[in-house]
Write an enzyme that holds these catalytic residues in place. Structure first.
Site, PDB file in Angstrom:
ATOM      1  N   CYS A  56       9.444   5.051   0.587  1.00 48.44           N
ATOM      2  CA  CYS A  56       9.737   4.008   0.665  1.00 48.44           C
ATOM      3  C   CYS A  56      11.320   3.756   0.623  1.00 48.44           C
ATOM      4  CB  CYS A  56       8.821   2.952  -0.420  1.00 48.44           C
ATOM      5  SG  CYS A  56       9.499   3.357  -2.230  1.00 48.44           S
ATOM      6  N   ASN A 109      12.056   4.754  -3.906  1.00 48.67           N
ATOM      7  CA  ASN A 109      11.073   5.565  -4.478  1.00 48.67           C
ATOM      8  C   ASN A 109      10.873   5.309  -5.793  1.00 48.67           C
ATOM      9  OD1 ASN A 109      11.079   9.238  -5.413  1.00 48.67           O
ATOM     10  ND2 ASN A 109       9.222   7.886  -4.489  1.00 48.67           N
ATOM     11  N   CYS A 165       8.522   2.277  -6.483  1.00 43.95           N
ATOM     12  CA  CYS A 165       7.483   1.253  -6.394  1.00 43.95           C
ATOM     13  C   CYS A 165       6.464   1.859  -5.630  1.00 43.95           C
ATOM     14  CB  CYS A 165       7.874  -0.301  -5.989  1.00 43.95           C
ATOM     15  SG  CYS A 165       8.882  -1.230  -7.321  1.00 43.95           S
ATOM     16  N   ARG A 166       6.892   1.535  -4.339  1.00 46.35           N
ATOM     17  CA  ARG A 166       5.320   1.739  -3.375  1.00 46.35           C
ATOM     18  C   ARG A 166       5.175   3.033  -3.219  1.00 46.35           C
ATOM     19  NH1 ARG A 166       7.932  -1.378   1.579  1.00 46.35           N
ATOM     20  NH2 ARG A 166       9.737  -0.494   0.636  1.00 46.35           N
ATOM     21  N   SER A 167       6.180   3.953  -2.853  1.00 49.76           N
ATOM     22  CA  SER A 167       5.956   5.568  -2.765  1.00 49.76           C
ATOM     23  C   SER A 167       5.480   6.383  -3.949  1.00 49.76           C
ATOM     24  CB  SER A 167       6.783   6.327  -1.998  1.00 49.76           C
ATOM     25  OG  SER A 167       8.179   6.354  -2.748  1.00 49.76           O
ATOM     26  N   ASP A 212       7.304  -4.904  -0.159  1.00 49.20           N
ATOM     27  CA  ASP A 212       7.846  -4.290  -1.480  1.00 49.20           C
ATOM     28  C   ASP A 212       7.972  -5.247  -2.377  1.00 49.20           C
ATOM     29  OD1 ASP A 212       9.782  -3.320  -3.359  1.00 49.20           O
ATOM     30  OD2 ASP A 212      11.439  -3.192  -1.926  1.00 49.20           O
TER      31      ASP A 212
END
Length: 161
Positions: free
Chosen positions: A11, A14, A16-18, A128
């Site tokens: 993301c 690095n 939140c999402r990934s 996001d």
């Protein structure tokens, strides 16, 4: 089973999402007894949060569902990642474009969108949640859980047979 498959989730920062995808996918891989066969990591396209722990809201949402992100730390994608990882999976099209730009010419690895492995969500981008409320982190987890299960099924069927 001697073959090892490697997956990198990407993301922007690095945090939140990934890392959420890394933690969820690692949980599924461990539950399936495939930890020795599948290497998992995450990274960001930008250098905003190198060395930082995942966002507290991401950690809290993940923990409520039984995923541990406490040991993860942010890092930036590097050119060597395209050699080290079989799958380099972006959370959205903007980060995918950056990955295509960074990938060495002739890169044969699977560089794509993580949600291409989603079974129940029609969206192809993980939104996001950083600037939103807690509901955004729950939505991310729903999408990531779905795609992580689809990815594991794909790897089991196509890579580890």
């Amino acid at each position: 089973m001697n073959k090892q498959v490697s997956v990198l989730f990407v993301c922007m920062g690095n945090i939140c999402r990934s890392p959420t995808a890394e933690a969820v996918f690692r949980h599924y891989v461990e539950s399936a007894g495939l930890s020795e066969s599948i290497l998992i990591d995450s990274a960001g396209t930008h250098d905003y949060h190198i060395g930082h722990a995942p966002d507290q809201r991401s950690q809290q949402a993940a923990e409520q569902r039984g995923y541990d992100m406490s040991g993860l730390r942010g890092r930036q994608v590097e050119t060597l990642d395209f050699e080290r990882f079989d799958y380099v999976l972006a959370m959205d099209k903007a980060n995918l474009a950056i990955l295509h730009y960074l990938a060495p010419r002739g890169c044969k690895k699977q560089v794509g969108l993580f949600l291409e492995f989603s079974r129940y969500h029609s969206e192809r981008e993980v939104p996001d949640p950083y600037y939103g409320g807690t509901q955004g982190f729950e939505c991310v987890l729903d999408m990531v859980e779905d795609a992580a299960q689809g990815l594991l099924q794909h790897i089991r069927s196509n890579e580890l047979t």
